[in-house]
Design an enzyme around this catalytic site. Structure first.
Site, PDB file in Angstrom:
ATOM      1  CD  GLU A  66      -3.423  42.921 -31.874  1.00  0.00           C
ATOM      2  OE1 GLU A  66      -3.616  42.281 -30.821  1.00  0.00           O
ATOM      3  OE2 GLU A  66      -4.052  42.718 -32.923  1.00  0.00           O
ATOM      4  CG  HIS A 104      11.076  58.948 -21.287  1.00  0.00           C
ATOM      5  ND1 HIS A 104       9.757  58.963 -20.899  1.00  0.00           N
ATOM      6  CD2 HIS A 104      11.612  57.841 -20.705  1.00  0.00           C
ATOM      7  CE1 HIS A 104       9.506  57.914 -20.122  1.00  0.00           C
ATOM      8  NE2 HIS A 104      10.619  57.224 -19.981  1.00  0.00           N
ATOM      9  CD  GLU A 106       9.124  61.240 -25.578  1.00  0.00           C
ATOM     10  OE1 GLU A 106       8.141  60.522 -25.817  1.00  0.00           O
ATOM     11  OE2 GLU A 106      10.095  60.845 -24.882  1.00  0.00           O
ATOM     12  CB  CYS A 134       5.299  58.715 -20.336  1.00  0.00           C
ATOM     13  SG  CYS A 134       6.622  59.865 -19.888  1.00  0.00           S
ATOM     14  CB  CYS A 137       7.309  62.899 -22.153  1.00  0.00           C
ATOM     15  SG  CYS A 137       8.882  62.132 -21.721  1.00  0.00           S
TER      16      CYS A 137
END
Length: 230
Positions: A66, A104, A106, A134, A137
Site C-alpha cells: 500500500e 526511467h 521504460e 509515469c 513514459c
C-alpha cells in the site's frame, strides 16, 4: 490506500534522493562530507542491465504494498519472443533498472533494446515492472507502438503509480487505446519473476514465499485499474 510517493519523478534531484539507498534502506555515513560528495556527483543517468536481479531488490522493489515509500526506482524485467520468417519463435529475457531520477527503465528499453529489432520480424514483448509507467513514459510507449508496427507489448505491473491523479488515469487510458495491454501482477506472476529473473544460490533453487497481503493488494489494484480503464 495512500498514494505512492513521487520519488521517482524526473523532477527529483540527485541531492533529494541521496539520503536513501537504492533498496530503500538508509545509507550509512551520510555525515561524512566525502561520502555525500560522492553520492551527489553520481552521473545523472545510468541504466543497469542483466539477466537476474539480487534477491533483496526483488523483495523490496516488487512488493505490491500500500505504502511504497523509498521505492524510488523502476525495475523492468522483460521477455522478448520473436517469430522468424520460418515461423520459429525464439525468446530472450533480461532486466533493466534506473539508477537515477532523470530517466526511467521504460525509456531505456526503447533506447537500447528496440533499435536492435529487425523490421521484417514480429515481436511480442512482455514487461514485468515494479510499478506502472509515469505520464512521460506512457507517452513514449504510445509513440513507439504507433511507429513500430511489428511490436506488441504486454505490461504487467506490481503497483499503480500515482493512480489517483487525473493525468495519470488519462495516460493509462491512452495506453489501452494505443493497443498496449496492461494488467496487475497476480501472485503467480511474482513467482514467475522469482524463478526466472531473481538470482538463486548456485546449485539451489529456493521456492518463492508470497508475502502476507500479496493477494489482497493484487485484488485492490486490479479493481482500481479496471475502474480507470472502463
Amino acid at each position: 490506500m495512500a498514494q505512492k510517493e513521487e520519488a521517482a519523478a524526473a523532477a527529483t534531484t540527485t541531492e533529494e534522493s541521496a539520503p536513501a539507498s537504492q533498496n530503500g534502506e538508509d545509507l550509512e555515513n551520510l555525515d561524512d562530507p566525502e561520502k555525500l560528495k560522492e553520492l551527489i556527483q553520481l552521473p545523472p543517468f545510468e541504466i543497469v542491465t542483466g539477466e537476474r536481479l539480487p534477491v533483496n531488490y526483488f523483495k523490496f522493489q516488487f512488493r505490491n504494498v500500500e505504502y511504497s515509500s523509498g521505492r524510488n526506482k523502476t525495475f523492468l524485467c522483460y521477455v522478448i519472443e520473436v517469430q522468424d520468417k520460418g515461423g520459429q519463435v525464439q525468446a530472450s529475457r533480461g532486466y533493466l533498472e534506473d539508477e537515477h531520477a532523470t530517466a526511467h527503465a521504460e525509456e531505456a528499453f526503447f533506447n537500447t533494446v528496440v533499435p536492435t529489432f529487425d523490421p521484417a520480424l514480429r515481436y511480442n514483448v512482455t514487461w514485468y515492472v515494479s510499478s506502472s509507467p509515469c505520464v512521460a513514459c506512457a507517452d513514449r510507449i504510445i509513440k513507439t507502438l504507433s511507429k513500430t508496427k511489428n511490436l506488441r507489448l504486454l505490461i504487467l505491473v506490481g503497483r499503480l503509480f500515482m493512480w489517483e491523479e487525473p493525468e495519470m488515469q488519462a495516460a493509462l487510458k491512452k495506453l489501452k487505446e494505443a493497443g498496449c495491454r496492461l494488467r496487475i501482477m497476480k501472485p503467480q506472476d511474482f513467482e514467475y519473476i522469482w524463478q526466472n529473473f531473481v538470482e538463486q544460490e548456485e546449485g539451489e533453487s529456493k521456492a518463492f514465499e508470497p508475502w502476507e497481503d500479496i493477494q489482497e493488494n493484487f485484488l485492490y489494484y486490479e479493481e482500481k485499474l479496471a475502474d480507470i480503464l472502463k
